[in-house]
Structure formats: structure tokens, C-alpha cells
Design a protein around this motif. Structure first.
Motif, PDB file in Angstrom:
ATOM      1  N   ILE A 280       0.877  -1.077  -0.062  1.00  0.00           N
ATOM      2  CA  ILE A 280      -0.078   0.077   0.009  1.00  0.00           C
ATOM      3  C   ILE A 280       0.952   1.292   0.113  1.00  0.00           C
ATOM      4  O   ILE A 280       1.744   1.405   0.997  1.00  0.00           O
ATOM      5  N   HIS A 285      -2.994   7.805  -3.974  1.00  0.00           N
ATOM      6  CA  HIS A 285      -4.121   7.457  -3.368  1.00  0.00           C
ATOM      7  C   HIS A 285      -3.764   8.555  -1.885  1.00  0.00           C
ATOM      8  O   HIS A 285      -2.756   8.595  -1.406  1.00  0.00           O
ATOM      9  N   GLU A 296      -7.742  -0.544   2.533  1.00  0.00           N
ATOM     10  CA  GLU A 296      -7.025  -0.685   1.285  1.00  0.00           C
ATOM     11  C   GLU A 296      -6.121  -2.012   1.052  1.00  0.00           C
ATOM     12  O   GLU A 296      -6.177  -2.765   0.344  1.00  0.00           O
ATOM     13  N   VAL A 300      -6.534  -5.831  -1.318  1.00  0.00           N
ATOM     14  CA  VAL A 300      -5.335  -6.133  -2.091  1.00  0.00           C
ATOM     15  C   VAL A 300      -4.750  -7.513  -1.399  1.00  0.00           C
ATOM     16  O   VAL A 300      -4.556  -8.222  -2.197  1.00  0.00           O
ATOM     17  N   THR A 314       0.498  -4.146  -5.623  1.00  0.00           N
ATOM     18  CA  THR A 314       0.261  -2.911  -5.022  1.00  0.00           C
ATOM     19  C   THR A 314      -1.236  -2.499  -5.285  1.00  0.00           C
ATOM     20  O   THR A 314      -1.995  -3.129  -5.989  1.00  0.00           O
ATOM     21  N   LEU A 315      -1.459  -1.359  -4.411  1.00  0.00           N
ATOM     22  CA  LEU A 315      -2.749  -0.962  -4.670  1.00  0.00           C
ATOM     23  C   LEU A 315      -3.036  -0.394  -5.963  1.00  0.00           C
ATOM     24  O   LEU A 315      -4.400  -0.436  -6.455  1.00  0.00           O
ATOM     25  N   GLU A 316      -2.140   0.141  -6.664  1.00  0.00           N
ATOM     26  CA  GLU A 316      -2.257   0.828  -8.070  1.00  0.00           C
ATOM     27  C   GLU A 316      -2.432  -0.493  -8.972  1.00  0.00           C
ATOM     28  O   GLU A 316      -3.295  -0.243  -9.886  1.00  0.00           O
ATOM     29  N   TYR A 318      -3.953  -3.298  -8.078  1.00  0.00           N
ATOM     30  CA  TYR A 318      -5.120  -3.824  -7.860  1.00  0.00           C
ATOM     31  C   TYR A 318      -6.214  -2.905  -8.537  1.00  0.00           C
ATOM     32  O   TYR A 318      -7.384  -3.683  -9.263  1.00  0.00           O
ATOM     33  N   ASP A 319      -6.195  -1.533  -8.604  1.00  0.00           N
ATOM     34  CA  ASP A 319      -7.080  -0.909  -9.157  1.00  0.00           C
ATOM     35  C   ASP A 319      -7.258  -1.123 -10.635  1.00  0.00           C
ATOM     36  O   ASP A 319      -8.313  -1.172 -11.156  1.00  0.00           O
TER      37      ASP A 319
END
Length: 328
Positions: A280, A285, A296, A300, A314-316, A318-319
Motif C-alpha cells: 500500500i 491515493h 485498502e 489487496v 500494489t494498490l495501483e 489492484y485498481d
């Protein structure tokens, strides 16, 4: 608990390099608690005069007559230990203890934005280190020795204030099946081995200030003050898989699974343990609270576990995956 040297620094007595030694002598004589005096040019520290060293020089034959009317720059230490406000006390301690024997107990000079901020005595440094170590021991995991949830929460609150950060949530997957097959004692050994891999990979000088904590069971957490997570995650995963040979019998390694009874009493093929890392970051974000960070991380982590092999996400990323699924 992450403590930087500036947090324990105190204002020190300062003189100019042109100050006469007689004035320094009077300062020491009039204040018995004064250990040392910082010599500054403008706001920049350029030397240090420790009371013990100063009086030793004056006590030599002709020393008093020789130095009293001279300027302090003639007798000061020209290369004192000067550190930045943000340096962790653990690192400062290592620097201080690596000095020559004669200078081991000299003050540590602290600067902020390249200007004098204060000084720390070795006594104060040792006392703070002991306080941190006692506190960490009290709130650490008895199995791994890593900080537990109380310290983790405090550390995450601090990390959320960083301009850049990566928080790594690390899980060992298929761990229950391993415990059921090889026993809890061997399972504990895998957890301890994982803790070692994480600390070796993350708590390095290039990642300062970094942190590794043990949430409990097979869950860990780590933080770094930047976005360069790829090499770290690759190292963790590679070392984790290399070490598995120590814990599995050859047949299970070759098969790539273990046979475990499910709740219905039927033997199932369960994959060997793997490691998932949910990363994260605050790149695109806003993550102002621990609740938001936890939210978050949870989504993930679910995606990582669904892949059923060692992976970091990463969160990116995942998006992007979520957007692709929506588009399909």
C-alpha cells in the motif's frame, strides 16, 4: 518505537572560535553540570570543548599559562561527532561507540537544516536506548522478537505523515495445512525464518527509517519511506522459497503439495506454503487514517491470496485489475 536523535537533544552552551580560553574555564568553573561547550561559526558547529579534555590540557606543565590567553580554537576538538536531527538513535549510538576511546563520552552535536540545534550526552543516549529496548521487549512477539500490535499502531500513525511510504502486509499462505502436516513446532520455525528474511531484506541503511513488525500468527507488516518495493519483495519471495527445502520432505517438494484431510475427512492436495505481499503506497491515493490503510490493505490481500502462489501486488495494480474486470 522510532526515536530520532533530535527528540532528545538539549540546548547546549555555545561560544565563538575567537573566545578566550579563560572565559571557557570560567564557564566550566561556574557550572559544575556543564560537560562540554560547542564552538560555532555563525550557526554552524565547527568544534567541541569537553570539560575533562580541557582541564587535562591545562593541568600539563605550563599548560595553564600557555593556553589561558589564547583562543578556544587552539584547543577545541576540530572533528567532533555531528549528526542530523533525523538520524535514529540506534545509528547515532553506533557512530558514537565507534569513536576513539578518548572521545567515547564526548557530547554528540545535533544539527537541523545544517544549523546548530543542540547536543546529547552519552548518558542521555544510553538511557533512551535502554528505555526503547525495554519498551520494545515488553510489546514484542515472544516468538520472533519483533514489535507487536501496540508498537505497530504507533509506527503506522507516524508513517502516514511521510511524504512517501510503502506499507507491506505479508502473509504466509497455506500455513494451516503445513501445521497440520508437520506440526506446530516446525510451523513456528517457518515463522521465525520469515521474520529473519524480512528484517534482513528491509531493515537496511538504504531503507531508513524502516520497520518490521509481527501482527501475530503468520501475519507480518513492514514499512519503508519510499516506493522502491520491487527489489525488496523479489528478495523476500526468493529467499522464502529457497528456505522451504529445510522444512518439507523431498517428496512434498517434488509434488508441489501436501495431502491434508479436509473438514469432511477427505484427503486434499494443498499447495506448499507461499508468501503474499500487499503493498500500500500513497502514490495516487490519499491515506490519512489507519482505518483507510486497513481497508485498502484488506482488498489487496484478498487479491493476492486468490492467485495461490507467492506474489506481491500494489494498490495501483489492484485498481488496474479491478478496472479491467469491470470493463470485461
Amino acid at each position: 518505537m522510532h526515536i530520532v536523535i533530535g527528540e532528545i537533544a538539549k540546548e547546549g552552551k555555545i561560544v565563538l572560535p575567537s573566545t578566550i580560553c579563560e572565559e571557557v574555564y570560567d564557564a566550566f568553573e561556574n557550572d559544575s553540570s556543564l560537560e562540554g561547550i560547542i564552538v560555532c561559526e555563525g550557526f554552524k558547529p565547527i568544534g567541541l570543548v569537553m570539560k575533562t579534555h580541557f582541564f587535562h590540557r591545562l593541568s600539563t606543565k605550563y599548560g595553564f599559562d600557555l593556553f589561558m590567553k589564547r583562543t578556544i580554537d587552539r584547543v577545541m576538538d576540530h572533528v567532533p561527532l555531528i549528526v542530523d536531527y533525523s538520524l535514529p538513535i540506534t545509528e547515532v549510538s553506533s557512530l558514537a561507540m565507534s569513536r576513539k576511546v578518548d572521545n567515547l563520552y564526548d557530547l554528540v552535536i545535533v544539527t537541523k537544516n545544517n544549523k546548530i540545534f543542540g547536543a546529547v550526552s552519552i548518558r542521555e543516549l544510553i538511557m533512551k536506548l535502554a528505555e526503547v529496548q525495554i519498551r520494545n521487549a515488553r510489546f514484542s512477539s515472544p516468538l520472533t522478537g519483533l514489535p507487536g500490535n501496540i508498537v505497530i499502531k504507533e509506527m503506522l500513525e507516524e508513517v502516514l505523515t511521510y511524504k512517501m511510504f510503502s506499507v507491506l502486509y505479508i502473509d504466509i499462505d497455506s500455513f494451516k495445512a503445513f501445521n497440520d502436516t508437520y506440526g506446530f513446532s516446525t510451523g513456528d520455525e517457518i515463522i521465525k525464518e520469515t521474520a529473519t528474511i524480512l528484517t534482513d531484506s528491509i531493515l537496511t541503511k538504504s531503507n531508513e527509517p524502516s520497520f518490521v513488525g509481527h501482527i501475530g500468527g503468520d501475519d507480518f507488516i513492514a514499512t519503508i519511506p519510499h516506493y522502491c518495493h520491487k527489489e525488496i519483495c523479489d528478495t523476500i519471495i526468493n529467499r522464502f522459497h529457497t528456505t522451504l527445502e529445510k522444512f518439507y520432505v523431498k517428496e512434498d517438494i517434488e509434488n508441489g503439495y501436501v495431502k491434508v484431510l479436509n473438514r469432511q475427512g477427505i484427503l486434499e492436495q494443498t499447495p506448499l506454503v507461499s508468501i503474499s505481499i500487499a503493498v500500500i503506497q500513497n502514490i495516487n491515493h490519499s491515506i490519512p487514517t489507519l482505518e483507510q490503510l486497513s481497508k485498502e490493505a484488506a482488498k489487496v490481500k484478498r487479491s493476492c491470496k486468490a492467485i495461490r502462489r507467492s506474489i506481491y501486488l500494489t494498490l495501483e495494480e489492484y485498481d488496474k485489475l479491478a478496472a479491467e474486470k469491470t470493463h470485461d
